[in-house]
Design an enzyme around this catalytic site. Sequence first.
Site, PDB file in Angstrom:
ATOM      1  N   SER A 146      37.573  44.965  42.137  1.00 23.73           N
ATOM      2  CA  SER A 146      37.061  45.086  43.441  1.00 23.73           C
ATOM      3  C   SER A 146      38.101  44.180  44.181  1.00 23.73           C
ATOM      4  CB  SER A 146      35.600  44.554  43.645  1.00 23.73           C
ATOM      5  OG  SER A 146      35.517  43.199  42.998  1.00 23.73           O
TER       6      SER A 146
ATOM      7  N   HIS B  38      32.560  49.928  41.030  1.00 25.68           N
ATOM      8  CA  HIS B  38      33.377  50.434  42.129  1.00 25.68           C
ATOM      9  C   HIS B  38      34.235  51.491  41.714  1.00 25.68           C
ATOM     10  CE1 HIS B  38      32.967  46.880  44.566  1.00 25.68           C
ATOM     11  NE2 HIS B  38      32.939  46.067  43.470  1.00 25.68           N
TER      12      HIS B  38
ATOM     13  N   LYS C  80      25.841  50.396  45.420  1.00 21.41           N
ATOM     14  CA  LYS C  80      27.064  50.573  46.217  1.00 21.41           C
ATOM     15  C   LYS C  80      27.219  51.955  46.644  1.00 21.41           C
ATOM     16  CE  LYS C  80      29.211  46.558  43.691  1.00 21.41           C
ATOM     17  NZ  LYS C  80      28.699  45.597  44.655  1.00 21.41           N
TER      18      LYS C  80
HETATM   19  N1  PLP Z   1      30.003  44.277  38.656  1.00 24.49           N
HETATM   20  C1  PLP Z   1      30.992  44.522  39.706  1.00 24.49           C
HETATM   21  C2  PLP Z   1      32.344  44.736  39.245  1.00 24.49           C
HETATM   22  C3  PLP Z   1      30.526  44.186  41.078  1.00 24.49           C
HETATM   23  O1  PLP Z   1      31.495  44.500  41.784  1.00 24.49           O
HETATM   24  C4  PLP Z   1      29.181  43.868  41.232  1.00 24.49           C
HETATM   25  C5  PLP Z   1      28.883  43.451  42.558  1.00 24.49           C
HETATM   26  O2  PLP Z   1      29.410  42.880  43.273  1.00 24.49           O
HETATM   27  C6  PLP Z   1      28.228  43.780  40.097  1.00 24.49           C
HETATM   28  C7  PLP Z   1      28.709  43.933  38.732  1.00 24.49           C
HETATM   29  C8  PLP Z   1      26.952  43.540  40.440  1.00 24.49           C
HETATM   30  O3  PLP Z   1      26.100  44.640  40.909  1.00 24.49           O
HETATM   31  P1  PLP Z   1      24.603  44.417  41.513  1.00 24.49           P
HETATM   32  O4  PLP Z   1      24.818  43.932  43.057  1.00 24.49           O
HETATM   33  O5  PLP Z   1      24.056  45.774  41.129  1.00 24.49           O
HETATM   34  O6  PLP Z   1      24.098  43.297  41.010  1.00 24.49           O
END
Ligand code: PLP
Length: 408
Positions: A195, A223, A254
């Site tokens: 990200s 992502h 997302k």
């Molecule tokens: N994994 C990644 C790569 C993320 O970017 C995010 C969120 O920022 C998460 C996990 C966590 O997701 P959630 O918002 O569903 O807890």
Amino acid sequence: GAGSPRAASGAAVAGLRRRLESELEDIRGAGTWKSERIIASRQGPHLRLTSGGAGILNFCANNYLGLSSHPEVIRAAVEALEKFGAGLSSVRFICGTQSIHKDLEEKIARFHQREDAILYASCFDANTGIFEALLTPEDAVLSDELNHASIIDGIRLCKANKYRYKHMDMQDLEAKLQDAQKHRLRLVATDGAFSMDGDIAPLREICQLAQKYDALVFIDECHATGFLGPNGRGTDELLGVMDKVTIINSTLGKALGGAAGGYTTGPKPLIEFLRQRSRPYLFSNSLPPAVVGCASKALDLLMDSNAIAQSMAAKTQRFRSKMTAAGFTISGKDHPICPVMLGDARLATVMAEDMLNRGIYVIGFSYPVVPKGKARIRVQISAVHSDEDIDRCVEAFTEVGRKHGALP
Ligand code: PLP
């Protein structure tokens, strides 16, 4: 009155206050204070802020497909709320499983072409639940050094042998896999798309190495789900390895409507085992029906047509090529995360502020979120940006970049 706070007193509380105030001061002093802008409208390409800004063009949400405020997604949430109530007041295994939870799990598995799926309150929970449940001191986990914080935390909780390989470095991964041959099971864990840089894990090579060294592959697709690959299935579809990646964790928070929730999808016995052993699943409330309704409708829309995902890809291409032509360096490749690389932390901060003065909402990232000297403004493209929105953003960047010396 009912609302006035009662200040706790005593030496311990006074000590705590002093310590926290001093740490907060350090954060401000280091220039890494994160302030939150308050939005007075729905999530979308155009926002109204409580601070008075109206018609702000938003380029920093993970709303890649624009489904967060899609009328059909909202309607599905309202219908689920009416029919199934506000929430379950229960974990899944006591009295918290409704037909819509089972339907959504089945739909997620079908979307990813996997055997089964399990829902969590968030992908953060899915990531903190899986490693500890699955891996023992007999096993090994091999993790990309730039994996998301929730993967790092999940791995911290497990008792497996831990190997951290250099970011997307296949030589280093191979060396670590050789070293890990002495363990019962090897699990390679990587973000599908990273990200901060908008770069995509070399899954073909990772899967080849996994085959050679008898390892399993886990990817975090937060992502990627919904928009990468010809049908938006994710990084594994994009790189042609859907049959080689064993476990996928991803988010409903997302691209898939943006409400909340996460999941694991993969082999049936793994999902059944997680229902028995995964602590964030066992000890946390069921997903609220409205949230389930949003995600379920978002998946229907994506399985009906790949038009939304393709429209986002075209917008991404427009932004990346126009910004490159203007003289900016955009990190990553073909991903809607478009980091405008600036280097200097202060430059990233003042340029992001000046962009907001021109009605464009973008965020600067600097150390410790990204390495020193690699500050950037991260732009995120959505299917609901119009071509004019994209062009306005590029024009503002060009003006602001010239003004602050980022462009000649
Ligand atoms: N994994 C990644 C790569 C993320 O970017 C995010 C969120 O920022 C998460 C996990 C966590 O997701 P959630 O918002 O569903 O807890």
